[in-house]
Design a protein around this motif. Structure first.
Motif, PDB file in Angstrom:
ATOM      1  N   CYS A   1      -2.680  10.140   1.713  1.00 38.49           N
ATOM      2  CA  CYS A   1      -2.553  10.029   3.161  1.00 38.49           C
ATOM      3  C   CYS A   1      -2.143   8.604   3.516  1.00 38.49           C
ATOM      4  O   CYS A   1      -2.877   7.659   3.219  1.00 38.49           O
ATOM      5  CB  CYS A   1      -3.886  10.342   3.849  1.00 38.49           C
ATOM      6  SG  CYS A   1      -4.514  11.982   3.475  1.00 38.49           S
ATOM      7  N   ASP A   2      -0.966   8.459   4.134  1.00 40.18           N
ATOM      8  CA  ASP A   2      -0.487   7.114   4.467  1.00 40.18           C
ATOM      9  C   ASP A   2      -0.625   6.851   5.958  1.00 40.18           C
ATOM     10  O   ASP A   2       0.213   7.277   6.752  1.00 40.18           O
ATOM     11  CB  ASP A   2       0.970   6.946   4.029  1.00 40.18           C
ATOM     12  CG  ASP A   2       1.407   5.483   4.082  1.00 40.18           C
ATOM     13  OD1 ASP A   2       0.618   4.640   4.559  1.00 40.18           O
ATOM     14  OD2 ASP A   2       2.533   5.197   3.643  1.00 40.18           O
ATOM     15  N   GLU A   3      -1.695   6.190   6.334  1.00 40.51           N
ATOM     16  CA  GLU A   3      -1.935   5.841   7.745  1.00 40.51           C
ATOM     17  C   GLU A   3      -1.722   7.033   8.661  1.00 40.51           C
ATOM     18  O   GLU A   3      -0.965   6.954   9.628  1.00 40.51           O
ATOM     19  CB  GLU A   3      -0.997   4.706   8.170  1.00 40.51           C
ATOM     20  CG  GLU A   3      -1.258   3.425   7.425  1.00 40.51           C
ATOM     21  CD  GLU A   3      -0.544   2.246   8.070  1.00 40.51           C
ATOM     22  OE1 GLU A   3      -0.435   2.245   9.311  1.00 40.51           O
ATOM     23  OE2 GLU A   3      -0.112   1.349   7.347  1.00 40.51           O
ATOM     24  N   ILE A   4      -2.433   8.095   8.381  1.00 37.36           N
ATOM     25  CA  ILE A   4      -2.116   9.338   9.073  1.00 37.36           C
ATOM     26  C   ILE A   4      -2.601   9.370  10.519  1.00 37.36           C
ATOM     27  O   ILE A   4      -2.283  10.309  11.239  1.00 37.36           O
ATOM     28  CB  ILE A   4      -2.647  10.571   8.308  1.00 37.36           C
ATOM     29  CG1 ILE A   4      -4.169  10.536   8.213  1.00 37.36           C
ATOM     30  CG2 ILE A   4      -2.021  10.654   6.926  1.00 37.36           C
ATOM     31  CD1 ILE A   4      -4.731  11.819   7.636  1.00 37.36           C
TER      32      ILE A   4
ATOM     33  N   LYS B   1       0.828  -1.213   0.000  1.00 41.83           N
ATOM     34  CA  LYS B   1       0.000   0.000   0.000  1.00 41.83           C
ATOM     35  C   LYS B   1       0.865   1.267   0.000  1.00 41.83           C
ATOM     36  O   LYS B   1       0.661   2.172  -0.824  1.00 41.83           O
ATOM     37  CB  LYS B   1      -0.909   0.022   1.245  1.00 41.83           C
ATOM     38  CG  LYS B   1      -1.751  -1.238   1.412  1.00 41.83           C
ATOM     39  CD  LYS B   1      -2.611  -1.168   2.656  1.00 41.83           C
ATOM     40  CE  LYS B   1      -1.839  -1.099   3.969  1.00 41.83           C
ATOM     41  NZ  LYS B   1      -1.114  -2.321   4.320  1.00 41.83           N
ATOM     42  N   SER B   2       1.817   1.327   0.928  1.00 45.73           N
ATOM     43  CA  SER B   2       2.662   2.516   1.002  1.00 45.73           C
ATOM     44  C   SER B   2       3.477   2.685  -0.265  1.00 45.73           C
ATOM     45  O   SER B   2       3.631   3.801  -0.773  1.00 45.73           O
ATOM     46  CB  SER B   2       3.624   2.413   2.189  1.00 45.73           C
ATOM     47  OG  SER B   2       2.913   2.405   3.389  1.00 45.73           O
ATOM     48  N   THR B   3       3.992   1.589  -0.765  1.00 47.68           N
ATOM     49  CA  THR B   3       4.813   1.665  -1.973  1.00 47.68           C
ATOM     50  C   THR B   3       3.997   2.232  -3.130  1.00 47.68           C
ATOM     51  O   THR B   3       4.480   3.087  -3.878  1.00 47.68           O
ATOM     52  CB  THR B   3       5.364   0.270  -2.318  1.00 47.68           C
ATOM     53  OG1 THR B   3       5.983  -0.278  -1.158  1.00 47.68           O
ATOM     54  CG2 THR B   3       6.368   0.347  -3.442  1.00 47.68           C
TER      55      THR B   3
END
Ligand SMILES: Nc1ncnc2c1ncn2[C@@H]1O[C@H](COP(=O)(O)OP(=O)(O)OP(=O)(O)O)[C@@H](O)[C@H]1O
Ligand SMILES: [Mg+2]
Lengths: 217, 241, 223
Positions: free
Chosen positions: B161-164, B41-43
């Protein structure tokens, strides 16, 4: 043999010490400027330049300062230009200083979390802007103490330029030691001169280090 | 189509992390990316603004194309904002300066204009009074809202937004989610990685479930939550509750 | 006309260069051996605050660290004979290097000793180890382990600094270079070659000492 009173000695050595101080300041300031460029080349997004800068640092940290001075001195002479000792000394010591400062500062830059680069990058700042606006201001804080500490090495490094004939404190001391036949006294005074220049710098650097650690814990 | 991702592949060494991702995001759409840890997901998110390079495929945001070997990312990043799990505020700058930095250096807007822009953005996230504070004087939730304001100040077309909320204490999660919900209602295009399933279901228009480097299942969140089509999604939803 | 480089004129003296390099290594080995021994003693005295010697070592460390090596060398070689202390060039060079390294390694090793966790000493004491055994196994060896890389860097710095020993005619590598360039009139080429030699020596000595550190200081075979 000429007669030298202790005051004559001190006065002459004082002049030498002034040259030492001048050369130190020159090398430190110019070395800082060049060092910043080397730093940029070392940490920038250019793999080729990274390797080149790394080699530059390895070479200057892996060879004697004396060899560096000789190479500058005789290297410029190859071009048919007669180099005055002070110029060779200033150039050689500047290069030497730049390599060490670049390496010290690289450590400081790498101590800044990667997220800072990434946050700046995602705001569309260019690499140079990321470095200038976000990374360097933070790295500077940690760099102050080790940079001050290295200034002591620069002052001591200037003594080696006596060998290529620059009449700073050590060279002046050698001349006076030969003229007075009082090497013990003269070299003692020379050492004292360096101590007076370096000790405050060392102390100051150590204090910066402590206050920095006190603040960051 | 505001965001178009075609056939995205990414390796970390021998590890094939993204195995041909296709994704479409319409203007004003809210996309929630979910999936197990390590599913990519982050990638994927970081590939959309060039923080991560990719090996093959195409990313396009509002007509700005990004190819596998591209190095000039400025035009793309002007259209894509990002908010991180760890906030990543600039600790040496005041809150106001954090928000002003990019408009000032990148868009070269005048200081006065930047300042009123920054104040407006901070007001939007409910932190108008924190303009002169420094990041370490704020709570985690406040810091994250500043990070949102900072990204918004560049007027991005899409916000990543990455797991903010993952780094926040539980009692601070809601203030940040409320800010995101408000952005969504104002029509901001959002792509967010989240573990807040209830929030994903409420707010998102498209749910994307990633599994082992692929988009395993995607569609309307209500449908997917009610009736997952694949065993993997069912298992994942069961596990996270 | 462009300058024609002539490295053959340097190669003609390769035996002399090899000998110079060996002598620089020998100088470094002896100087470093004594220097680290002095430094270990100084570190213990400083870490344990053994009055009045801790003060003595404190002054020694500051004096050495705040003056240039070349001045220390000249003071020893030219200055001490006025007090009736005469030495050969070689002895003066070794002494200067040992004195210099002794000061730096005092501080380096002290930092390692100071970092010993208290619990370690208490645990060892509860095992009824003698004070000397505790010191050797629980304090000194881990301390050396901790600071070994820093110590290695300092030894390399001292080796490179020994280049100025040519100024008192100690016959090491730079002395050989000075001699060669006075014969072949190829100063630049000669110093390029010698600079490269120093670089190789620096890399070699570093790797060797790091290996020794893994093999002997850490106390288990290198893997
Ligand atoms: N910089 C990196 N170098 C090497 N491998 C990486 C790197 N970043 C991520 N990976 C690997 O890529 C895979 C996908 O990672 P990614 O961070 O995209 O997962 P994720 O879905 O965001 O997981 P999480 O929910 O834990 O954040 C993982 O196997 C991870 O180990
Ligand atoms: Mg992730």
């Amino acid at each position: 043999m000429m007669e030298f009173s202790i005051w004559d000695l001190i006065r002459n050595l004082g002049v030498g010490a002034a040259w030492t101080l001048g050369l130190s300041l020159t090398a430190f300031v110019l070395g800082g400027v060049v060092g910043l460029l080397v730093l940029a080349a070392r940490v920038g997004p250019w793999p080729r330049l990274n390797r080149l800068a790394k080699a530059y640092i390895v070479v200057f940290q892996g060879t004697p300062l004396l060899m560096q001075l000789f190479l500058v001195f005789f290297g410029i002479a190859l071009a048919g230009v007669d180099v005055p000792a002070w110029l060779a000394a200033a150039i050689g010591l500047t290069l030497f200083t730049s390599a060490y400062l670049a390496e010290i500062w690289r450590g400081c830059v790498e101590a800044i979390p990667k997220g800072q680069w990434e946050a700046a990058a995602s705001l569309a700042l260019s690499w140079g802007e990321q470095l200038r606006e976000v990374i360097l201001p933070q790295a500077l804080r940690i760099a102050v103490a080790p940079t001050m500490g290295f200034s002591v090495q620069v002052v001591k490094g200037t003594a080696v330029t006596s060998i290529i004939g620059f009449a700073e404190l050590t060279k002046t001391g050698s001349i006076l030691a030969n003229a007075t036949f009082q090497p013990f006294l003269v070299y003692g005074l020379v050492a004292l001169g360096y101590f007076l220049l370096c000790f405050p710098l060392s102390r100051f650097a150590a204090r910066l280090e402590r206050t920095f650690h006190a603040r960051s814990h | 189509m505001l965001v178009r991702i075609d056939g995205l592949h990414k390796h970390f060494g021998a590890n094939h992390v993204l195995k041909g991702i296709d994704l479409r995001v319409k203007e004003g759409e809210v996309v929630a990316l979910i999936g197990r840890s390590g599913s990519g997901k982050s990638t994927l998110l970081r590939s959309i603004n060039g923080l991560e390079t990719f090996d093959d495929g195409l990313v396009e945001v509002d007509g700005e194309r990004l190819h596998a070997d591209q190095t000039d990312l400025r035009a793309l990043r002007l259209k894509v904002g990002m908010v991180f799990q760890q906030f990543n505020l600039f600790p040496h700058l005041s809150v106001g300066r954090n928000v002003m930095l990019a408009p000032r250096t990148v868009r070269q807007t005048s200081v006065a204009e930047c300042e009123s822009l920054a104040r407006a953005m901070l007001a939007k996230v409910g932190l108008a009074d924190k303009f002169d504070a420094y990041p370490d004087q704020l709570s985690g939730g406040q810091q994250q809202r500043v990070a949102i304001a900072r990204a918004l100040a560049m007027q991005p077309k899409v916000l990543l937004c990455d797991e903010i909320t993952s780094a926040l204490d539980p009692e601070l999660v809601n203030e940040v989610l409320a800010t995101v919900r408000q952005l969504a209602s104002e029509g901001m295009t959002l792509i967010m990685v989240t573990h807040e399933m209830r929030f994903a279901r409420e707010v998102s228009d498209q749910l994307v479930f990633m599994h082992q480097g692929r988009v395993h299942e995607s569609g309307d969140p209500k449908d997917l939550f009610a009736a997952p089509q694949t065993a993997e999604l069912a298992a994942f939803l069961g596990a996270v509750g | 006309m462009a300058y024609q480089f002539d490295f053959a004129a340097v190669w003609a003296y390769h035996e002399m260069l090899a000998q110079g390099a060996m002598r620089t290594l020998a100088l470094t080995a002896v100087g470093a051996g004594i220097g680290v021994a002095v430094g270990t003693l100084g570190a213990v005295v400083r870490a344990w605050r053994l009055a009045p010697f801790d003060r003595v070592f404190g002054v020694y460390v500051e004096l050495i660290r705040n003056t240039p090596f070349i001045v220390q060398l000249f003071f020893i070689f030219f200055g001490l004979p006025s007090l009736g202390v005469h030495m050969s060039e070689w002895q003066a060079a070794v002494l200067a290097m040992a004195v210099n390294l002794g000061a730096y390694s005092t501080e380096i090793i002290r930092a390692g000793i100071v970092a010993t966790p208290r619990g370690q000493i208490e645990a060892a004491a509860s095992l009824a180890l003698s004070r000397f055994e505790i010191f050797r196994h629980v304090v000194l060896r881990p301390a050396l382990q901790r600071v070994w890389p820093a110590l290695v860097s300092q030894i390399v710095i001292v080796m490179l600094g020994s280049s100025v020993c040519s100024q008192i005619s100690a016959e090491e590598l730079t002395f050989a270079a000075n001699f060669i360039q006075s014969r072949n009139f190829r100063a630049f080429e000669t110093y390029v070659v010698v600079a490269v030699l120093y670089l190789l020596l620096a890399l070699l000595v570093r790797q060797l000492l790091l290996w020794i550190g893994r093999r002997f200081v850490v106390g288990r075979p290198a893997t």
